[in-house]
Write a protein that holds these residues in place. Structure first.
Motif, PDB file in Angstrom:
ATOM      1  N   PRO A 176      21.593  70.823  82.143  1.00  0.00           N
ATOM      2  CA  PRO A 176      20.681  70.228  81.160  1.00  0.00           C
ATOM      3  C   PRO A 176      21.345  69.953  79.811  1.00  0.00           C
ATOM      4  N   ILE A 177      21.005  68.797  79.247  1.00  0.00           N
ATOM      5  CA  ILE A 177      21.382  68.455  77.870  1.00  0.00           C
ATOM      6  C   ILE A 177      20.180  68.850  77.017  1.00  0.00           C
ATOM      7  N   TRP A 178      20.407  69.746  76.035  1.00  0.00           N
ATOM      8  CA  TRP A 178      19.284  70.249  75.251  1.00  0.00           C
ATOM      9  C   TRP A 178      19.698  70.605  73.826  1.00  0.00           C
ATOM     10  N   ARG A 179      18.675  70.736  72.961  1.00  0.00           N
ATOM     11  CA  ARG A 179      18.856  71.158  71.573  1.00  0.00           C
ATOM     12  C   ARG A 179      17.736  72.127  71.206  1.00  0.00           C
ATOM     13  N   ARG A 180      18.039  73.053  70.310  1.00  0.00           N
ATOM     14  CA  ARG A 180      17.032  73.961  69.757  1.00  0.00           C
ATOM     15  C   ARG A 180      16.942  73.664  68.260  1.00  0.00           C
ATOM     16  N   VAL A 181      15.709  73.435  67.781  1.00  0.00           N
ATOM     17  CA  VAL A 181      15.504  73.088  66.377  1.00  0.00           C
ATOM     18  C   VAL A 181      14.392  73.931  65.772  1.00  0.00           C
ATOM     19  N   LEU A 182      14.508  74.171  64.478  1.00  0.00           N
ATOM     20  CA  LEU A 182      13.473  74.839  63.693  1.00  0.00           C
ATOM     21  C   LEU A 182      12.865  73.792  62.774  1.00  0.00           C
ATOM     22  N   VAL A 183      11.540  73.645  62.863  1.00  0.00           N
ATOM     23  CA  VAL A 183      10.846  72.568  62.167  1.00  0.00           C
ATOM     24  C   VAL A 183       9.616  73.128  61.465  1.00  0.00           C
ATOM     25  N   ASP A 184       9.362  72.651  60.257  1.00  0.00           N
ATOM     26  CA  ASP A 184       8.156  73.027  59.535  1.00  0.00           C
ATOM     27  C   ASP A 184       6.929  72.569  60.322  1.00  0.00           C
ATOM     28  N   LYS A 185       5.913  73.415  60.429  1.00  0.00           N
ATOM     29  CA  LYS A 185       4.728  73.087  61.227  1.00  0.00           C
ATOM     30  C   LYS A 185       3.942  71.914  60.653  1.00  0.00           C
ATOM     31  N   ASN A 186       4.153  71.572  59.393  1.00  0.00           N
ATOM     32  CA  ASN A 186       3.459  70.447  58.767  1.00  0.00           C
ATOM     33  C   ASN A 186       4.167  69.115  58.978  1.00  0.00           C
ATOM     34  N   THR A 187       5.210  69.118  59.767  1.00  0.00           N
ATOM     35  CA  THR A 187       5.959  67.897  60.064  1.00  0.00           C
ATOM     36  C   THR A 187       5.100  66.958  60.910  1.00  0.00           C
ATOM     37  N   SER A 188       5.095  65.685  60.547  1.00  0.00           N
ATOM     38  CA  SER A 188       4.359  64.690  61.332  1.00  0.00           C
ATOM     39  C   SER A 188       5.140  64.380  62.610  1.00  0.00           C
ATOM     40  N   PHE A 189       4.447  63.828  63.587  1.00  0.00           N
ATOM     41  CA  PHE A 189       5.134  63.432  64.814  1.00  0.00           C
ATOM     42  C   PHE A 189       6.122  62.298  64.544  1.00  0.00           C
ATOM     43  N   GLU A 190       5.806  61.428  63.595  1.00  0.00           N
ATOM     44  CA  GLU A 190       6.751  60.344  63.269  1.00  0.00           C
ATOM     45  C   GLU A 190       8.051  60.929  62.712  1.00  0.00           C
ATOM     46  N   LYS A 191       7.957  61.912  61.833  1.00  0.00           N
ATOM     47  CA  LYS A 191       9.177  62.544  61.316  1.00  0.00           C
ATOM     48  C   LYS A 191       9.878  63.327  62.440  1.00  0.00           C
ATOM     49  N   PHE A 192       9.106  63.959  63.320  1.00  0.00           N
ATOM     50  CA  PHE A 192       9.699  64.697  64.431  1.00  0.00           C
ATOM     51  C   PHE A 192      10.496  63.757  65.333  1.00  0.00           C
ATOM     52  N   HIS A 193      10.022  62.537  65.498  1.00  0.00           N
ATOM     53  CA  HIS A 193      10.789  61.528  66.244  1.00  0.00           C
ATOM     54  C   HIS A 193      12.179  61.376  65.635  1.00  0.00           C
TER      55      HIS A 193
END
Length: 162
Positions: free
Chosen positions: A16-33
C-alpha cells in the motif's frame, strides 16, 4: 480534542501507498483536498470528489469517532481511489504547525500514467534492462522515478505552502 489523525491509503496498491496526517478538525473538505494533494504528491490537475453525505462540512462535523472513514477519488480518468480513515483524536500541540504529515510509505504514482494498471505496467517496464518503451518513460518522468522513496520533508514543505 482539536486534531484528527488520518491515514490516507491509495487503494489497489500492493504494497500500500499511504500517508498519515494530523489535521485541525475545523478544516474544510476543500482544504483537506489540497492537503491530500500535497502529501500524496499529486499535482492537482484533475477533478476530485469525497464520498460523503455533506459537501460544505468541516472534518470535525463529519468525523466524530475514530475508525470512521470515507472515500476520496482524484482524477476521474485514472481514477485514483483513496480510503481515508480517522485513527485518533489528539489535543493540539502549540509547538506543531498543522496540518503535518507524520509518516508515509512509497512514492505516489505520477499523474496521467493510466491509473493502477498503467502505473504497474510502467513500473514493470522501468524495471527491465531493455524494453522498447523504457527510454520514453524515463524521459516522460524527467529522469529517475523511485517507487519506493517517499520524501516526508517535501510533503511537509508542500503543506506549509498551502
Amino acid at each position: 480534542m482539536d486534531i484528527i489523525q488520518f491515514k490516507i491509503t491509495l487503494l489497489e496498491t500492493n504494497p500500500p501507498i499511504w500517508r498519515r496526517v494530523l489535521v485541525d478538525k475545523n478544516t474544510s473538505f476543500e482544504k483537506f483536498h489540497h492537503i491530500i494533494q500535497a502529501v500524496m504528491g499529486w499535482e492537482n490537475y484533475h477533478l476530485h470528489e469525497f464520498n460523503i453525505g455533506k459537501s460544505k462540512a468541516t472534518l470535525g462535523s463529519f468525523i466524530t469517532d475514530k475508525n470512521q472513514g470515507f472515500g476520496y477519488v482524484y482524477d476521474f480518468g485514472d481514477y485514483w481511489e483513496h480510503e481515508i480513515q480517522a485513527e485518533k483524536f489528539l489535543t493540539k500541540d502549540p509547538k506543531v504547525i498543522y496540518p503535518i504529515c507524520t509518516e508515509g510509505k512509497l512514492n505516489c504514482p505520477p499523474e496521467d500514467c493510466g491509473g493502477i494498471p498503467g502505473f504497474y505496467n510502467m513500473l514493470d517496464i522501468l524495471s527491465q534492462k531493455r524494453h522498447p518503451e523504457k527510454k520514453e518513460y524515463q524521459q516522460w518522468l524527467g529522469g529517475k522515478y523511485d517507487p519506493k522513496f517517499f520524501d516526508i520533508n517535501k510533503a511537509n514543505l508542500n503543506l506549509k505552502s498551502l
